[in-house]
Enzyme design. Structure first.
Site, PDB file in Angstrom:
ATOM      1  CB  THR A 124      -0.927   0.018   1.240  1.00  0.00           C
ATOM      2  OG1 THR A 124      -1.595  -1.236   1.323  1.00  0.00           O
ATOM      3  CG2 THR A 124      -1.948   1.123   1.170  1.00  0.00           C
ATOM      4  CB  THR A 130      -7.805   0.182  -3.147  1.00  0.00           C
ATOM      5  OG1 THR A 130      -8.173   0.610  -1.830  1.00  0.00           O
ATOM      6  CG2 THR A 130      -8.194  -1.265  -3.287  1.00  0.00           C
ATOM      7  CD  GLU A 244      -3.331 -10.328   2.956  1.00  0.00           C
ATOM      8  OE1 GLU A 244      -3.938 -10.118   1.877  1.00  0.00           O
ATOM      9  OE2 GLU A 244      -2.588  -9.489   3.468  1.00  0.00           O
TER      10      GLU A 244
END
Ligand SMILES: Cc1cc2nc3c(=O)[nH]c(=O)nc-3n(C[C@H](O)[C@H](O)[C@H](O)COP(=O)(O)OP(=O)(O)OC[C@H]3O[C@@H](n4cnc5c(N)ncnc54)[C@H](O)[C@@H]3O)c2cc1C
Length: 386
Positions: A124, A130, A244
């Site tokens: 990030t 995003t 994840e």
């Protein structure tokens, strides 16, 4: 405990036994001090739980995502927070799938032996959020090294890791055919990097989840630290995101059961108007409702694990599991807080701490809207919105 024993009961019992050495008061104290749960993480590493998915060839037990998800679920269900450690499980997977033999030999054995931490992944950035393909951090090849410049934000566990996986642009966006091309991933040895081109600035935040801003100023890393193929890093990172998301779904399931356990216990014990508050349907129905939601989310979590372990595509299931579980655990947190009335706000009940912790998963590692966008566009075939 709410559920019948399942086929992972031995594993659950072993993890619970370790977690019992770290009661609520331990995590409450760590939270109050905004510290890292060092002793807990050391114990998990020494017991080998964080190397669960490392193949036997590299000294690990070679367990599947399903078993790894049970481990993190049990940590959260015991009142702890696997957010302090989950990076170790899925970052290792990126190395396993895309690392060279030399890299696997160099790192995986030590990770399996609990000697090396690979807790951090830096994707990030502050100005792109995003919209990952627009990242501005660059890696330029020069004299057998890559020179890194740029900035990252919200990067977890940097002060408690030896290695970090970094995503950077190796070819400018304007020069690639597809925006997802031209990015690469690297192993950064944090001990070499910090103070020699990498500056780390902690970001205090709502939860006791260590996050940092990273500044890269001509950080040099050896060429052999490139993981996989140059320019294919975005694809390599995406491969690691399904485990994840699934692991985080399992943590939320653990949280959900923890909140429901506490709510049920308190609703049975607390006497107001001469009866247990749990006798009132206004108290018991929300608890039943949230239990149904957690149970349903749990099915999707196991579906995602099953597909992943069978080497089948699981992007939709991993995203849906994370969404359902994060929503259910947040509902359970609210219901637990409400059931406890004023006492839910007292630190000593641990509810406010877990309430803060489970809220994160509506935003990270992927926010709810982005999951809706994935399902709408990649599963249902609706037009792309970005
Ligand atoms: C405690 C914590 C730990 C973290 N750890 C890490 C880490 O270790 N490594 C790492 O790389 N990152 C990490 N992150 C970052 C995390 O992954 C991002 O915060 C998350 O992906 C959201 O990105 P953003 O904050 O940039 O939000 P933005 O992208 O700025 O989005 C803000 C809001 O707008 C919405 N939005 C944006 N675009 C659209 C759209 N097109 N349609 C609909 N809604 C939209 C989003 O859903 C979100 O709700 C962490 C974050 C936190 C808070």
């Amino acid at each position: 405990m709410l559920n019948e024993p399942d086929k992972y009961q031995d594993l659950r019992d072993a993890v619970r036994q370790l977690c019992r050495q770290f009661p609520d008061a331990y995590f409450r104290d760590v939270d109050a001090q905004k510290a890292y749960p060092e002793k807990f993480v050391d114990a998990l590493m020494a017991a080998g739980w964080l190397g669960a998915m490392i193949p036997e060839a590299y000294g690990g037990p070679g367990l599947g995502l399903t078993e790894a998800s049970v481990i993190v679920e049990e940590i959260n269900r015991s009142g702890g927070n696997a957010g302090a450690v989950h990076g170790q499980i899925y970052n290792m997977g990126t190395l396993l799938r895309h690392g060279s033999n030399a890299q696997k030999e160099k790192y995986l054995r030590d990770i399996a032996a609990g000697k090396l931490r690979i807790q951090s992944m830096a994707v990030t950035e502050p100005t792109t959020g995003t919209d990952t393909t627009k990242i501005k951090t660059t890696a330029v090849k020069k004299d057998g090294r890559y020179v890194i410049n740029g900035q990252k934000v919200w990067i977890s566990r940097v002060q408690h890791s030896d290695l970090m996986i970094l995503l950077a642009r190796t070819t400018p966006l304007a020069e690639v055919k597809k925006k997802s091309e031209g990015m690469s991933i690297f192993i950064v040895d944090l001990h070499d990097a910090i103070g020699r081109g990498l500056t780390v600035r902690p970001i205090p935040n709502l939860v006791n989840h260590e996050t940092n801003e990273l500044f890269f100023d001509n950080l040099e890393i050896p060429e052999e630290n490139l993981i996989g193929e140059e320019g294919k890093g975005f694809k390599h990172i995406l491969d690691g995101l399904n485990p994840e998301r699934t692991l985080i779904a399992a943590e939320c399931i653990g949280d959900g059961y923890w909140f429901i356990d506490r709510a049920v216990k308190y609703a049975n014990q607390r006497i107001v108007f001469d009866r247990p508050i749990g006798r009132n349907q206004g108290v018991q129905f929300p608890i039943a409702d949230t239990y149904i939601e957690v149970e349903a989310a749990n099915l999707m979590r196991f579906r995602a694990c099953e597909l992943y372990d069978a080497h089948k595509p699981c992007g939709a299931e991993a995203n849906m599991a994370k969404h359902l579980a994060a929503k259910a655990s947040w509902e359970a947190a609210n219901v637990c807080m409400q059931t406890h009335g004023g006492f839910g706000f007292a630190n000593e009940y641990d509810i406010e701490r877990k309430f803060r912790e489970t809220r994160l998963y509506q935003v990270a590692p992927i926010s709810t809207n982005l999951i809706f966008a994935y399902v709408a566009e990649h599963v249902l075939g609706l037009p792309r919105s970005f």
